[in-house]
Design a protein around this motif. Structure first.
Motif: not given
Lengths: 444, 266
Positions: A49-56, A244-247, A383-384
């Motif tokens: 989720t972090m990789l897709l939503v925050a990073f990607g 961290p928020n998306t993680y 950012v969810n």
């Protein structure tokens, strides 16, 4: 004397580093005002989720124009900050462009790339300023954006523009000094974008150029450090907290509402069912949320991760039809209250006991009562962030601690209690439809 | 109907008494039981269940509100009282699989009852209809009266965003050979009808427009003659919206089960 700039550099870095450390410690304390919630399971899914939503930035791309402009700034921020590494080494060691001889011919290519990104960042920031102030995109002009939030947004863009100009000025003057054969300025080869600025500076004396080049270098370095501190006081904190928020995202189905186990124990006792714990029930805190400490630490972290883009509010059916509710305001209020309580505690003040509460002094019942729980805000957030979760926790407080729900909801509650349906129908009539259907199909 | 078999609506209690167990429980919901408009959906769905010969049963007079509106309005006590009573009943009948035509009941039983000891395989009726069509148990004889007609589908929030069910209802509509036209805001961006989160049971807060009017305008813009819905609250809100726009003679709001039942000539 020759070490003076290195000492000054270390002092400056130390000063801002100290401010930053203090501020981060304070924000962490403010987030931990919230109650505990376990978000440590399913680490694989969380990383994804972090990789897709925050990073990607997957969710940014639901709106393509701001997504592309934002991506320029995002990539620019990450890549140009690689150059800060060179700044740091040069600053400490008293060198100048230490990587130039090491990287050789690749150095101007790298610089060209940084400059290209700097130009894209400039372009995007100007476009964003135009969207905010000239086109006045509706989500940036909602009531909660008046005053400081609007100023904050503009300031960030202006600071970024100024920082990018500092880089280009620094590189341009550097090239002029190289051409003039100043021994301190190592030959690097031309940088593509800043070389266009060279004519502006060519007529200047060496002394003026060195001052200008050094000023731009210091301005950029101090600018970045000061900006980093500023970010922690602004809506811009998403650049760090998005990760961290998306993680720690909610991984349940969006329709799921968490079960209140304290209520389960009470209900089981009322129904004479065996409860899971044999211990006498611990002191039960407040039902639902009235203030920030009733929310979870994740709710508060989300409030600090919010960059006030307003996609939630622009998708909210209640807001769309003129109701007072704005999911973005729920997040802004939560952060403001967490800041207020945290600052008060830090000063030895009354903290949570200051006579104010999040629900009441910041958020009104009219706002939380307008929510249809449709999850459009949750879906929209890049950012969810989940404003709905806060709204529903507040409704729980109003219903269970204050019995202060709207009158028609109270009637609905009593219908469910007495007729086992939210409407005033007799339970005896619940199955009438089957007889009707049998009669209808016999006639057919 | 040519087939002269009487329609069967067995209750779980009757079935269990006869030593049988239902393959699937049809959870009717309060709207499906009491609301005149939604009773028609319940009936259409029961006709379909009869036609395909699934061994289903209903709880009948034993069913009670899932507690969803109470929970969304903040009354966790009342929700859990309802939920525990329903779970006790269903567990005593050893219910394994549930289908419902209400996305709110669907969401609550599927996602929230497990916390209180109610673990069932729950599907929405749109998913069941899709399965029946895919398995060839509903053949739809070329779509019947809906062939080529413009139909738009209004996503229910509790089916769509809440549970990621976007395709099943659309596939059902495609099986009707209808022309599926999407509204400006659809699927993940679908606009709520205005009734979720217990709004169904109170007046809207002060504003400048009703949400269902906004949504109805969007639906009418598509030029569709049928607005397909899959939720009792959406049904009420969209029907009211169409009435408000004085379009009820030209544009019909219909549930998926009704469309299929009509196409099947049931």
């Amino acid at each position: 004397m020759e070490y003076i700039s290195q000492i000054a550099f270390l002092l400056v870095v130390g000063f801002f580093g100290f401010l930053l450390f203090k501020r981060i410690t304070q924000i962490k304390k403010n987030i931990l005002l919230g109650r505990d919630v376990d978000r440590t399971d399913q680490s694989g899914e969380r990383w994804k989720t972090m990789l897709l939503v925050a990073f990607g930035q997957k969710k940014m791309f639901k709106r393509i124009i701001p997504a592309v402009l934002h991506m320029f700034i995002y990539v620019g921020f990450i890549v140009i900050n690689l150059e800060v590494l060179e700044f740091l080494i040069d600053g400490v060691a008293g060198t100048h462009r230490i990587f130039a001889p090491i990287l050789g011919g690749f150095y101007p290519v790298l610089m060209g790339m940084f400059e290209f990104l700097a130009v894209l960042v400039l372009f995007s920031c100007v476009a964003f300023l135009i969207r905010r102030n000239v086109i006045k995109v509706p989500r940036f002009t909602k009531p909660e954006m008046k005053g400081w939030p609007a100023m904050d947004g503009n300031l960030i863009l202006v600071i970024e523009i100024v920082l990018m100009f500092a880089i280009l000025t620094m590189n341009a003057t550097d090239q002029v000094l190289q051409a003039k054969g100043d021994p301190h300025y190592v030959q690097t080869g031309a940088f593509f974008f800043s070389s266009f600025l060279v004519p502006i500076f060519e007529g200047m004396s060496n002394g003026a150029l060195v001052i200008l080049e050094r000023s731009a270098w210091w301005f950029h370095m101090v600018g970045i450090l000061a900006f980093a501190v500023y970010v922690t006081y602004s809506k811009h904190l998403h650049i760090f907290l998005a990760f961290p928020n998306t993680y720690y995202s909610n991984l349940n189905a969006k329709g799921y509402m968490d079960n209140m186990d304290t209520v389960t124990n009470e209900v089981k006792m009322m129904l004479g069912m065996p409860t899971e714990s044999t211990e006498p029930p611990a002191e039960i805190g407040r039902f639902g949320a009235k203030d920030v400490n009733d929310l979870t630490w994740k709710n508060i972290m989300e409030s600090y991760s919010c960059t006030e883009c307003g996609r939630c509010t622009s998708e909210c059916p209640a807001n769309h039809t003129g109701k007072k509710l704005s999911p973005r305001k729920i997040m802004m209020d939560t952060r403001d209250r967490a800041e207020e309580v945290g600052a008060s505690i830090a000063k030895g003040g009354k903290g949570l006991e200051d006579g104010k509460t999040l629900l009441g002094d910041y958020i009104t019942k009219e706002e939380i009562n307008a929510c249809t729980s449709c999850n459009a805000c949750v879906e929209a957030c890049p950012v969810n962030i989940n404003p709905l979760d806060i709204i529903l926790q507040m409704r729980r407080f109003v219903a269970m601690e204050e019995s202060g729900s709207p009158a028609s909801w109270n009637s609905m509650f009593s219908n469910v209690e007495t007729n086992f349906a939210p409407w005033k129908f007799s339970p005896a009539d619940r199955f009438n439809w089957s007889q009707e259907l049998k009669e209808e199909s016999n006639k057919a | 109907m040519s087939e002269n078999t009487e329609i069967k609506i067995p209750t779980v209690a009757d079935m269990v008494a006869a030593g049988e167990v239902p393959e699937i429980l049809f959870w009717v919901g309060c709207a499906g039981s009491y609301d005149d408009r939604y009773k028609a959906v319940t009936k259409a769905f029961v006709k379909i269940l009869n036609k395909v010969g699934i061994k289903f049963a209903v709880l009948g007079p034993e069913e009670t509100c899932t507690g969803d509106p109470a929970r969304r309005a903040g009354n966790e006590f009342l929700f859990q009282m309802q939920a525990m009573a329903n779970i006790q009943l269903m567990n005593s009948y050893e219910i394994k699989k549930i289908v419902t035509a209400c996305p709110h009941c669907f969401n609550t039983i599927k996602n929230e009852y497990p916390d209180l000891g109610g673990n069932y395989d729950v599907i929405h009726h749109s998913q069941m209809l899709q399965e029946l069509i895919n398995d060839g148990k509903l053949t739809l004889k070329g779509g019947g009266e809906f062939k080529g007609k413009k139909i738009t589908f209004h996503d229910s929030c509790y089916l769509g965003r809440a549970n990621n069910v976007y395709e099943a209802p659309r596939e059902v509509l495609e099986a009707l050979d209808a022309e599926l036209v999407e509204m400006k805001r659809c699927k993940t961006k679908g606009l709520c009808c205005g009734a979720g989160g217990a709004q169904m049971f109170k007046d809207a807060e002060p504003g400048n427009k009703e949400i269902n009017i906004e949504r109805t305008e969007e639906a009418l813009e598509t030029g569709a003659k049928v607005i397909a819905a899959a939720c009792p609250f959406c049904m009420t809100m969209m029907s009211d919206g169409v009435k408000n726009k004085e379009k009820e003679s030209e544009v019909k709001v219909k549930d998926l089960a009704e469309l299929i039942a009509e196409a099947e000539g049931l």
